[in-house]
Scaffold this active site. Structure first.
Site, PDB file in Angstrom:
ATOM      1  N   LYS B  77       0.861  -1.186   0.000  1.00 47.01           N
ATOM      2  CA  LYS B  77       0.000   0.000   0.000  1.00 47.01           C
ATOM      3  C   LYS B  77       0.896   1.235   0.000  1.00 47.01           C
ATOM      4  O   LYS B  77       1.948   1.248   0.649  1.00 47.01           O
ATOM      5  CB  LYS B  77      -0.899  -0.030   1.245  1.00 47.01           C
ATOM      6  CG  LYS B  77      -1.917   1.118   1.302  1.00 47.01           C
ATOM      7  CD  LYS B  77      -2.847   0.996   2.520  1.00 47.01           C
ATOM      8  CE  LYS B  77      -3.850   2.146   2.590  1.00 47.01           C
ATOM      9  NZ  LYS B  77      -4.761   2.049   3.738  1.00 47.01           N
ATOM     10  N   SER B 152      -9.691   2.502   3.144  1.00 45.17           N
ATOM     11  CA  SER B 152      -8.761   3.189   2.277  1.00 45.17           C
ATOM     12  C   SER B 152      -7.828   2.260   1.500  1.00 45.17           C
ATOM     13  O   SER B 152      -7.262   2.677   0.502  1.00 45.17           O
ATOM     14  CB  SER B 152      -7.891   4.155   3.092  1.00 45.17           C
ATOM     15  OG  SER B 152      -7.084   3.439   4.001  1.00 45.17           O
ATOM     16  N   SER B 176     -10.028   0.234   7.374  1.00 50.27           N
ATOM     17  CA  SER B 176      -9.442   0.405   6.044  1.00 50.27           C
ATOM     18  C   SER B 176      -8.889  -0.855   5.395  1.00 50.27           C
ATOM     19  O   SER B 176      -8.560  -0.838   4.214  1.00 50.27           O
ATOM     20  CB  SER B 176      -8.342   1.464   6.079  1.00 50.27           C
ATOM     21  OG  SER B 176      -8.915   2.748   6.044  1.00 50.27           O
TER      22      SER B 176
END
Lengths: 493, 477
Positions: B77, B152, B176
């Site tokens: 990420k 997210s 997330s």
């Protein structure tokens, strides 16, 4: 000030920042030792607040803070926690300073000031806390830009805040000086004011004499030397006195002392208290502090200057101001005590240390942290002066030699032919020669011209190449003067 | 080769030399090249470097130097710093930022032989639940390209769901990892706060942020967890091994289940959650009904605390030392204002402004102090709960993936986190597992454990997946 406003008195509190001399920074592994003057060499990713980096507390900074707290006998917090003080400034990398607001590591205490007139004054310490230093903004390097040096960012600071218990600039200077002496004594800080290792701000106001009002209206910055502190406060107090006696009020504001103009200048108004949005730093969970940890630090404390001072007065019969001056530096105090142990001459030891030794020290390149004359050497020197082997002038000379080398005193006296000549026949001979050479001056000498007397002594000493026992020289000269008097009076008759 | 091989299967293939690391990496690079224009799950991939690492991995494999992840490509990420790689948190303010160091979990993965495949898209600074706030454009849900992947960690979830990477890392501040896992039909694991180092993970809300993974199976999550976890002296909130030495849970488990949690959910979702409960019951576990904390209060506490911490954490993005700086400016004040106005997107600005306000001391107790009280109440309630039960079963999301650009106001979007947020407030381990589909869209269920019982949560998840096949269903691209 007193002339302007005799019915007012000053209310002064200090905020003293002490850079702790730990190996690494307060929250990072970057070096806290400045080995270069090049900018941005000792700031790591954590100090520069790179994305993703996290602070980790340097335990030795915590230990030093507790050491200070123990030394002033203040309560130590049972938990060490940190908060964020949020504000934007280019030399503040994270956009917040990690500090201690609601739970300082050291709580309220008292610091006992020793004043020159022999009085002691209790200055309340409101709190002592740990925080990180910011970088430096340098505005005068380039004409059109401010440059930043982050070497200082993250340096551990101990902030010592006093209550506004100081009443004169002189007291404020004494407080700063003695706090500095204490942190050096405790080996927390180099104490180098020129390097910013200790910095001082003051909160200052005037109040009606005898009033109990402790509020201060002006925060005064840039008082980072004894001189600036004294001059800055003097100027500021006069400024406030003039305002008040003209019926004006003193604005709440932050001012800065400008050494070039000798004035204080307004930096910013303090209309409302500043909003720092303090909150507990979630990156630094509170650390419990055990009783054992504290008592281990407590028991490792050296004897403190105040206690040593009192002991010197009591045990060695020193005058309080002599004892005070001896205990301003730990190395000095320790040299004194060790010397006295060896030669049993406390007054002489104090004189030598505060006189000649301090004078030599002042000529040494800084930092002159340690005297390089051992107690053994000093004691022997004192003994040799006392037993008349050498004159005290020779002793002074010898001390300079000893500073640079580590020779055996008796050896030096011998090889350098320094021994004092106490052979009275030899001294008599020199005196006679000097008198014979200056017969025309004798009448004036006999009339009691002090300078001429010293000239004769000096001439005899010169003849002996400084080695004649001055005591004997005096005796001899006086004897001969008496004789001359008699001779002359019989001639007159 | 099958596009959806689990980490365990890939390790087998590599060890048996049925495939080389180079072939494996080429396979995923090829799929990224082919499909990711549509999905937009990656923000940076450097194929040459990936293949160079694969070549080295092949040498190790030939020599039999096999570590846990040797030869396995792994997506990171964009919130994790990877040395020498762009690390933007999908924000314009860090668009040009190259990380000068590896995050601890990145280091742990590469030391275990994992190959860095690229950076995945995310909501800007991990603030969002739909991956629409990214400066690199929205990610699309591989199950329906008109829908969001969640956020997210939307890029990571979509990449794994689309078979573009076998494994991806994520970060979870309020859901997330688990919410996009639910939307994309993959397994999302958020470990106990402190078990994975936060060093090198760009902070959103420090007291809530936790790194984790998006994988195809719970077994893969367990493998990754083993590699990534451990005490890190560079993170003061990292926990040392002694804190979590506790006895493993004994079969059968007592699982808490709150009927009232399901009250305002669509019947389709309720059916999926109940099916999950039935599966666990069939495995011999016992269910008890429990009361959970008022979700809206927990949510309020979460948003106040996370925004407050974010407002302070993101203060460092000032244009002074790195990242973008607005030019020309006349004063320092203007530099801050312009840099931050241009650099941050709307959602980030909204939260920073709110957070700054929440921290302001409006005489007496401010919002944050009140929110911390609520947080302690939630925490105490879960502590009590875990005296009665071993695990709590809860929905992961109140709905399957919604449509891109569907109008939601912020507070609506925030309510979407209500099942995941309490876990972060308490620092608990939780996993989101695919447990059904609604109109062709996957939906997940959460298993939540007590602090430091990460292994128990993972074990239960593995046994759940041994009885279900939802995690074996994949979208067609």
């Amino acid at each position: 000030m007193k002339e302007v406003a005799p019915n007012w008195e000053a209310v002064i509190g200090l905020e003293v920042h002490v850079q702790l001399n730990t190996r690494s920074k307060l929250f990072s592994r970057a070096s806290n030792k400045r080995t270069t003057t090049l900018p941005n060499q000792s700031a790591g990713l954590v100090d520069l607040a790179y994305p993703g980096t996290l602070p980790v507390l340097n335990r030795s900074a915590l230990e030093l803070a507790i050491r200070f707290g123990a030394a002033i006998n203040s309560p130590i917090a049972r938990v060490c926690s940190f908060e964020r003080k949020n504000y934007f400034y280019p030399d503040l990398p994270k956009g917040y300073q990690i500090s201690q607001n609601s739970q300082p590591i050291v709580g309220a205490g008292v610091f006992h000031l020793w004043l020159e007139d022999g009085r002691s004054k209790a200055v309340r310490i409101s709190q002592v806390h740990l925080e990180e230093d910011a970088g430096k903004s340098i505005h005068d390097r380039l004409s059109n830009a401010t440059v930043l040096d982050f070497n200082r960012a993250g340096t551990p600071l101990l902030e010592i805040v006093t209550e506004p218990d100081l009443r004169t600039p002189t007291e404020a200077v004494a407080c700063f000086r003695q706090l500095r002496a204490l942190v050096i004594w405790l080996d927390l800080c180099s104490g180098r004011l020129d390097e910013g290792a200790m910095r001082c701000d003051a909160n200052v106001s005037l109040r009606t004499r005898g009033s109990k009002d402790y509020s201060t209206s002006v925060e005064l910055k840039n008082l980072n030397s004894y001189k600036f502190l004294e001059k800055g406060l003097q100027y500021e107090l006069e400024r406030q006195a003039t305002l008040l006696s003209n019926g004006n009020t003193v604005e709440r504001e932050t001012r800065s002392y400008n050494p070039a103009s000798g004035r204080t200048e307004s930096m910013r108004r303090k209309e409302k208290s500043e909003e720092y949005r303090f909150f507990p730093d979630p990156d630094l969970p509170p650390i419990p502090i055990s009783e054992e940890f504290i008592s281990r630090i407590r028991s490792s404390l050296p004897e403190l200057p105040a206690s040593m001072r009192d002991r010197f007065v009591e045990k060695y019969g020193l005058a309080p101001d002599i004892a005070y001056r001896l205990t301003l530096e730990r190395s000095r105090a320790e040299l004194f005590e060790a010397t006295v142990k060896l030669c049993a001459a406390p007054h002489e030891a104090a004189n030598w240390i505060l006189g000649e030794l301090t004078a030599i020290q002042k000529t040494q390149p800084s930092p002159p942290r340690k005297t390089s004359v051992s107690a053994k050497q000093l004691a022997l020197l004192i003994t040799r002066v006392k037993d008349g082997t050498i004159s005290s002038n020779t002793g002074k000379e010898l001390l300079r030699t000893l500073w640079e080398t580590n020779l055996d005193i008796d050896e030096v006296i011998k090889t350098e032919d320094m021994s004092q000549i106490s052979d009275s026949d030899q001294v008599e001979l020199w005196t006679k020669t000097v008198i014979d050479e200056n017969l025309e001056l004798i009448p004036r000498l006999l009339k009691g011209e002090e300078k001429l007397y010293e000239f004769f002594i000096g001439s005899v000493m010169k003849k002996s190449r400084g080695k004649a026992n001055p005591h004997l020289v005096r005796q001899s000269l006086e004897r001969r003067m008496l004789k001359q008097c008699k001779d002359r009076s019989t001639e007159d008759d | 080769m099958d596009s959806f091989q689990s980490l365990t299967q890939l390790r087998n293939l590599l060890e048996r030399k049925q495939i080389s690391a180079t072939e494996l990496c080429e396979f995923y690079l090829d799929r990224i090249a082919r499909y990711d224009q549509r999905v937009n799950s990656f923000v940076s991939v450097e194929p040459d470097e990936v293949l160079a690492h694969a070549k080295m991995a092949d040498q190790d494999l030939r020599k039999g130097n096999c570590k846990e992840l040797t030869g396995i490509p792994i997506a990171q990420k964009d919130v994790f710093c990877v040395r020498g790689k762009p690390t933007s948190c999908c924000s314009n303010i860090l668009r040009s930022f190259i990380a000068p160091y590896d995050a601890t979990i990145v280091k742990n993965i590469s030391q275990a032989g994992g190959i860095y495949l690229g950076k995945t898209n995310m909501d800007e600074f991990a603030m969002g639940t739909s991956n629409q706030t990214s400066a690199w454009g929205p990610v699309r849900n591989p199950w329906d390209l008109d829908r969001v992947p969640g956020g997210s960690s939307g890029g990571s979830a979509a990449a794994v769901a689309a078979g573009l990477s076998p494994v991806a890392t994520g970060s979870d501040t309020g859901g997330s990892i688990r919410q996009p896992a639910s939307f994309c039909g993959v397994t999302g694991f958020k470990p106990t706060y402190g078990r994975l180092s936060r060093y090198g993970m760009v902070a959103f809300a420090s007291s809530l942020d936790q790194a984790g993974t998006l994988t195809l199976t719970a077994q893969d999550a367990a493998t990754m967890f083993d590699v990534m976890q451990g005490y890190d002296p560079q993170d003061a909130t990292s926990v040392s091994a002694s804190n979590f030495e506790r006895n493993r849970m004994q079969h059968p488990l007592t699982i808490g289940y709150s009927g009232s949690l399901l009250q305002d959910l669509d019947s389709d979702i309720v059916r999926c959650i109940e099916a999950a409960r039935d599966t666990l019951e069939q495995l011999g576990h016992n269910f008890v009904d429990v009361e959970v904390f008022d979700q809206d209060l927990a949510l309020t506490s979460y948003y106040i605390i996370s925004c407050a911490e974010a407002s302070s954490n993101l203060a460092r993005f000032d244009g002074v030392r790195y990242g973008s700086r607005a030019n020309p400016v006349a004063t320092i004040q203007e530099m801050y204002e312009e840099t931050r106005s241009q650099g941050f997107g709307d959602e980030v600005k909204r939260r920073l402004l709110a957070g700054t306000y929440f921290l302001s001391n409006n005489s007496g107790e401010n919002y944050v102090q009140k929110a911390q009280k609520l947080r302690r109440m939630v925490h105490d309630l879960y502590e009590k709960l875990f005296e009665q039960v071993d695990i709590v079963l809860a929905p992961a999301t109140p709905s399957p993936a919604f449509r891109l650009n569907e109008q939601h106001d912020s507070t609506d979007m925030y309510r979407h986190d209500r099942f995941t947020v309490p876990v972060n407030l308490c620092g608990l381990p939780a996993i989101s597992l695919p447990c059904g589909q609604i109109n062709g869209l996957p939906i997940g269920v959460q298993l939540i454990g007590p602090k430091y019982c990460d292994e128990d949560v993972l074990n239960l998840a593995v046994s759940f997946q041994s009885e279900t096949s939802w995690h074996l269903d994949h979208p067609e691209l």
